[in-house]
Structure formats: structure tokens, C-alpha cells
Design a protein around this motif. Structure first.
Motif, PDB file in Angstrom:
ATOM      1  N   ALA A 133      42.943 -56.288  40.847  1.00 23.49           N
ATOM      2  CA  ALA A 133      42.224 -55.213  40.990  1.00 23.49           C
ATOM      3  C   ALA A 133      42.018 -54.668  42.566  1.00 23.49           C
ATOM      4  CB  ALA A 133      40.690 -55.351  40.347  1.00 23.49           C
ATOM      5  N   ALA A 134      42.020 -55.710  43.278  1.00 24.82           N
ATOM      6  CA  ALA A 134      41.844 -55.748  44.861  1.00 24.82           C
ATOM      7  C   ALA A 134      41.812 -56.899  45.407  1.00 24.82           C
ATOM      8  CB  ALA A 134      40.194 -55.154  44.840  1.00 24.82           C
ATOM      9  N   SER A 135      42.357 -56.688  46.818  1.00 26.78           N
ATOM     10  CA  SER A 135      42.262 -57.718  47.590  1.00 26.78           C
ATOM     11  C   SER A 135      42.216 -57.317  48.968  1.00 26.78           C
ATOM     12  CB  SER A 135      43.716 -58.732  47.592  1.00 26.78           C
ATOM     13  OG  SER A 135      44.552 -57.812  47.932  1.00 26.78           O
ATOM     14  N   GLY A 136      41.765 -58.426  49.890  1.00 27.39           N
ATOM     15  CA  GLY A 136      41.239 -58.158  51.062  1.00 27.39           C
ATOM     16  C   GLY A 136      40.312 -58.708  51.667  1.00 27.39           C
ATOM     17  N   PRO A 137      39.854 -58.652  52.953  1.00 28.92           N
ATOM     18  CA  PRO A 137      38.639 -59.424  53.475  1.00 28.92           C
ATOM     19  C   PRO A 137      37.424 -59.147  52.694  1.00 28.92           C
ATOM     20  CG  PRO A 137      39.867 -58.237  55.255  1.00 28.92           C
ATOM     21  CD  PRO A 137      40.462 -57.664  53.827  1.00 28.92           C
ATOM     22  N   VAL A 138      36.640 -60.007  52.679  1.00 24.83           N
ATOM     23  CA  VAL A 138      35.205 -60.005  51.742  1.00 24.83           C
ATOM     24  C   VAL A 138      34.461 -58.712  52.348  1.00 24.83           C
ATOM     25  CG1 VAL A 138      32.996 -61.147  51.253  1.00 24.83           C
ATOM     26  CG2 VAL A 138      35.229 -62.248  51.097  1.00 24.83           C
ATOM     27  N   LEU A 155      33.423 -55.725  49.965  1.00 25.33           N
ATOM     28  CA  LEU A 155      32.062 -55.511  49.778  1.00 25.33           C
ATOM     29  C   LEU A 155      31.511 -54.034  50.155  1.00 25.33           C
ATOM     30  CD1 LEU A 155      30.091 -58.576  50.543  1.00 25.33           C
ATOM     31  CD2 LEU A 155      31.272 -58.076  48.519  1.00 25.33           C
ATOM     32  N   ALA A 156      32.007 -53.645  51.280  1.00 26.96           N
ATOM     33  CA  ALA A 156      31.709 -52.257  51.919  1.00 26.96           C
ATOM     34  C   ALA A 156      32.102 -51.259  50.562  1.00 26.96           C
ATOM     35  CB  ALA A 156      32.514 -52.023  53.109  1.00 26.96           C
ATOM     36  N   HIS A 157      33.600 -51.567  50.033  1.00 21.84           N
ATOM     37  CA  HIS A 157      34.235 -50.374  49.247  1.00 21.84           C
ATOM     38  C   HIS A 157      33.637 -50.398  47.748  1.00 21.84           C
ATOM     39  CE1 HIS A 157      37.607 -49.938  51.938  1.00 21.84           C
ATOM     40  NE2 HIS A 157      37.421 -48.831  51.444  1.00 21.84           N
ATOM     41  N   ALA A 158      32.955 -51.728  47.677  1.00 24.10           N
ATOM     42  CA  ALA A 158      32.273 -52.139  46.219  1.00 24.10           C
ATOM     43  C   ALA A 158      31.074 -51.161  46.381  1.00 24.10           C
ATOM     44  CB  ALA A 158      32.240 -53.396  45.919  1.00 24.10           C
ATOM     45  N   GLY A 159      30.533 -50.881  47.592  1.00 25.48           N
ATOM     46  CA  GLY A 159      28.947 -50.375  47.505  1.00 25.48           C
ATOM     47  C   GLY A 159      27.974 -51.060  46.752  1.00 25.48           C
ATOM     48  N   GLY A 183       8.465 -52.986  39.205  1.00 30.42           N
ATOM     49  CA  GLY A 183       8.241 -52.297  40.397  1.00 30.42           C
ATOM     50  C   GLY A 183       9.264 -52.399  41.509  1.00 30.42           C
ATOM     51  N   ALA A 184      10.252 -53.364  41.168  1.00 34.25           N
ATOM     52  CA  ALA A 184      11.342 -53.297  42.372  1.00 34.25           C
ATOM     53  C   ALA A 184      12.113 -52.189  42.094  1.00 34.25           C
ATOM     54  CB  ALA A 184      12.231 -54.842  42.049  1.00 34.25           C
ATOM     55  N   LEU A 185      13.090 -51.943  43.085  1.00 36.65           N
ATOM     56  CA  LEU A 185      14.015 -50.762  43.054  1.00 36.65           C
ATOM     57  C   LEU A 185      15.445 -51.380  43.508  1.00 36.65           C
ATOM     58  CD1 LEU A 185      12.145 -48.009  45.212  1.00 36.65           C
ATOM     59  CD2 LEU A 185      12.120 -48.394  42.884  1.00 36.65           C
ATOM     60  N   VAL A 186      16.480 -50.984  42.574  1.00 40.33           N
ATOM     61  CA  VAL A 186      17.891 -51.167  42.781  1.00 40.33           C
ATOM     62  C   VAL A 186      18.336 -49.821  43.623  1.00 40.33           C
ATOM     63  CG1 VAL A 186      20.108 -51.816  41.723  1.00 40.33           C
ATOM     64  CG2 VAL A 186      17.814 -52.977  41.069  1.00 40.33           C
ATOM     65  N   VAL A 187      18.723 -50.170  44.660  1.00 44.00           N
ATOM     66  CA  VAL A 187      19.360 -48.955  45.369  1.00 44.00           C
ATOM     67  C   VAL A 187      20.751 -49.152  45.658  1.00 44.00           C
ATOM     68  CG1 VAL A 187      19.340 -47.663  47.727  1.00 44.00           C
ATOM     69  CG2 VAL A 187      17.146 -48.638  46.748  1.00 44.00           C
ATOM     70  N   THR A 188      21.505 -47.932  45.471  1.00 44.40           N
ATOM     71  CA  THR A 188      22.888 -47.902  45.728  1.00 44.40           C
ATOM     72  C   THR A 188      23.388 -46.639  46.412  1.00 44.40           C
ATOM     73  OG1 THR A 188      23.201 -46.712  43.515  1.00 44.40           O
ATOM     74  CG2 THR A 188      23.718 -49.039  43.338  1.00 44.40           C
ATOM     75  N   GLY A 189      24.406 -46.707  47.063  1.00 48.80           N
ATOM     76  CA  GLY A 189      24.636 -45.606  48.038  1.00 48.80           C
ATOM     77  C   GLY A 189      24.131 -45.718  49.446  1.00 48.80           C
TER      78      GLY A 189
END
Ligand SMILES: Nc1ncnc2c1ncn2[C@@H]1O[C@H](COP(=O)(O)OP(=O)(O)OP(=O)(O)O)[C@@H](O)[C@H]1O
Length: 343
Positions: free
Chosen positions: A241-246, A250-254, A284-290
């Protein structure tokens, strides 16, 4: 300068201290070229109608921990079994430029821990390691060294049935270390480990890599590898699916950020204005993406909202990584060989 234990044909005659001084020595970067140690090219393996591994190519360099990541059934074990000739299939795996079986002493080139439960029930820990050492042509005194290295001194007489998962994993790793291999292939050892054993394993693989070794560590969850791996090879249904530096992946996986704040409603509104997405949880926690963690911190500061928790949410990372489509180009430098793996 040191003699070359189990030196594969074509390897340099002059070896760095790392080879004979074992896993605690420091690698001399001038003596070894940095290059791929494991080169897997176009691996495929079919079980009946199911392609367990499907045209899979990847590399794992020395001086690094490479995480082989994928959910149950993604093909991690099959890929590792192909690498060491336990399964036969199409494609090629080279370790230090040679197929596993072509090494003069394979267990001194590659240390393998494929299944921490696959231990002879009638043997003690020390008996198990002595049997492995005898089969691999490793001197018996090395058994005591690896028992010490993995922290099993005092538990030598335990039998596998009496061992907790953490001890069984230590024993499996001890077996892999017997031949002082440069390369370690470790399959799914992190699952069901307590925090102490997990931290121990993490430190051990880091030390091996920092001494110049190559570690390929298979895991089913990103949380088990992202904090100790330098690189990831992500499998999805037998394919890459993907390979490269962690960090890149992680940056691409957002990856998502979990945040608890003094005024979640106000923070959620601000995150949306800043271009992020918010998924409020019942507590009450928030999961933020983007937005990354730094950006969420900035938003909170700008809004005058106090943060009570700000953490990367690794549980979401697995699905994000699985949906990546980022295979690296020019993955494999080794020349393909005509015969199938394990032949
Ligand atoms: N000996 C076998 N016979 C039939 N099918 C198999 C065999 N070994 C593996 N498979 C199948 O091949 C696929 C890949 O399995 P594999 O064990 O390589 O995946 P994995 O990523 O290591 O999963 P897990 O984390 O559960 O071990 C799965 O669908 C599995 O059921």
C-alpha cells in the motif's frame, strides 16, 4: 579488524567491529556502505484461491528498523516466510545480496523470530536455545550471552507452557540473536505484550539498528511500530500500500489529533474556520483531522482555550495508512533472479 563469522560470499573481508562484538558495538559508517540489506522483488504466494502475497516488492536498509505493517491477513507472515525459504512462491528475496539459503551460515546472516509460541513444550528455555545453537553451528557459550541479553537469566529452566507472553517473546528474540546476525526478522512479537515488555523490545530493536543492523519488524497495529521504526512498509491484502520513512507516511496519512479543552465548542468552531474537521466524542474530547498537533495548539492559543490533552490518535492511523497509495519508486536495486523464492 575481526574475522568474519558466517561471512556471505562477496561480503567484504574486512569487517566492522559490529560483526563480532555483537549487538552493543557501534557501527563504523566508513566500513559499510549504506544500502538495502533486504530486497524483496515481485513476491507472490498463493494459498488455494487466495493470493496471500501479491506482486510485493520492498526493501529494508541497514542501520534502521523497518516496520512491516498491515492488519491480520495482510500477508506479513507469508512475506517473512518467503524471505527465509519456509514458503515457496514467486519472486526473489535477497539478504545482503544473496538468497537466504545461499548464505554459508544462514542463521548468522539473518535472525528469525516468526512465532513466539512455536516452542518445544518439553524443553526448557536453555534447552531450546542449546538445540537451536547446535543446529546453527553456534558455540554453546553464546546461549548464556543471549539469555543475559534478553533478560532471561534466572528463567533458564522455565518451560514454554509456564511462560508469560513477554518471556516467550524474549526467548524467541534470544533464538534470533544466537548467530549474531546483522539482520533480524521479527514477526508480530508486539501483540499482547505488556508495556514493560513492549518497551524492552522497542529498545532492543533500536539498539540493533543503531549498531548498524537491519530489523524488519512485522506488526498489526501502527501504534506498535511508529515509535520505534524509521521506515514502514504497509501491506494491504497482500500488496504494497505504501512504503517510506515513518515521518513522511504519517504526514501523508493525515493522522488525527485527540484534544481535550476547557471550551470544546469554541475550539471546534475555530478548528472548522482554520480548515480542519472535528469529530466530537461523547466524553467531550474532540478528534481533529486536517490540522496537525502544532496547528491545533495554535488555534487553541488564538482562541484563548486551555488545552488539557493533545495527543496523536494512533488508532485512526491504521485506517489512514491502509488507504495510502504511495509505493516508493525504484524500490529494489538487486537484480531479479530467475528461480522462485524458497526454491
Ligand atoms: N498455510 C496457509 N494456508 C491457507 N491460507 C493461508 C496460509 N497461511 C496464510 N494464509 C492466508 O494468507 C493470507 C495472509 O496470511 P498471513 O498470515 O501472511 O497474514 P498476516 O498479515 O501475517 O496476518 P496475521 O497478523 O493474522 O498473522 C491470509 O488470508 C491467511 O488466511
Amino acid at each position: 579488524m575481526h574475522a568474519a563469522p558466517g561471512l556471505p560470499d562477496g561480503a567484504p573481508e574486512v569487517l566492522p567491529p559490529w560483526w563480532s562484538a555483537g549487538e552493543t558495538a557501534t557501527r563504523d559508517p566508513l566500513l559499510w556502505d549504506s544500502r538495502a540489506v533486504i530486497e524483496a522483488l515481485a513476491l507472490s504466494k498463493r494459498h488455494g484461491s487466495r493470493l496471500a502475497v501479491d506482486d510485493l516488492s520492498f526493501t529494508a536498509p541497514d542501520g534502521a528498523v523497518t516496520g512491516l505493517l498491515g492488519p491480520a491477513g495482510a500477508g506479513k507472515t507469508t512475506a517473512l516466510r518467503l524471505a527465509v525459504g519456509l514458503d515457496r512462491g514467486a519472486g526473489t528475496v535477497l539478504v545482503d545480496g544473496l538468497p537466504f539459503a545461499a548464505h554459508r551460515r544462514p542463521s548468522q546472516a539473518v535472525g528469525v523470530a516468526l512465532d513466539a509460541r512455536a516452542l518445544h513444550p518439553g524443553r526448557t528455555a536453555v534447552g531450546h536455545l542449546r538445540a537451536l545453537a547446535a543446529g546453527a553451528g553456534v558455540p554453546r557459550r553464546r546461549v548464556a550471552e543471549v539469555l543475559e541479553r534478553v533478560g532471561l537469566v534466572g528463567a533458564e529452566r522455565q518451560r514454554p507452557a509456564a511462560m508469560r507472553r513477554g518471556a516467550a517473546v524474549r526467548l524467541a528474540v534470544a533464538g534470533a540473536l544466537l548467530g549474531r546476525p546483522r539482520t533480524l526478522l521479527l514477526d508480530d512479537l508486539t501483540t499482547h505484550l505488556d508495556d514493560d515488555a513492549r518497551a524492552w523490545l522497542r529498545q532492543l530493536v533500536r539498539e540493533h539498528a543503531e549498531a548498524g543492523g537491519c530489523v524488519l519488524l512485522a506488526a498489526g497495529r501502527a501504534a506498535d511500530v511508529v515509535d520505534c521504526a524509521d521506515r514502514l512498509v504497509v501491506l494491504r491484502r497482500g500488496r504494497l500500500a505504501a512504503s517510506g520513512p515513518v515521518a513522511d507516511l504519517l504526514a501523508h496519512a493525515g493522522s488525527a489529533v485527540l484534544v481535550r479543552a476547557s471550551d470544546p465548542g469554541r475550539l471546534a468552531g475555530a478548528v472548522l474556520r482554520w480548515g480542519g474537521s472535528v469529530d466530537p466524542l461523547p466524553d467531550g474530547a474532540l478528534v481533529v483531522t486536517g490540522l496537525d498537533m502544532a496547528a491545533v495548539g495554535e488555534v487553541a492559543r488564538a482562541e484563548g482555550v486551555a488545552l488539557h490533552e493533545l495527543t496523536a490518535r494512533l488508532a485512526d492511523l491504521d485506517s489512514s495508512l491502509q488507504s495510502l497509495e504511495l509505493p516508493e519508486t525504484a524500490l529494489v536495486s538487486g537484480a531479479p533472479q530467475p528461480s522462485g523464492v524458497g526454491a
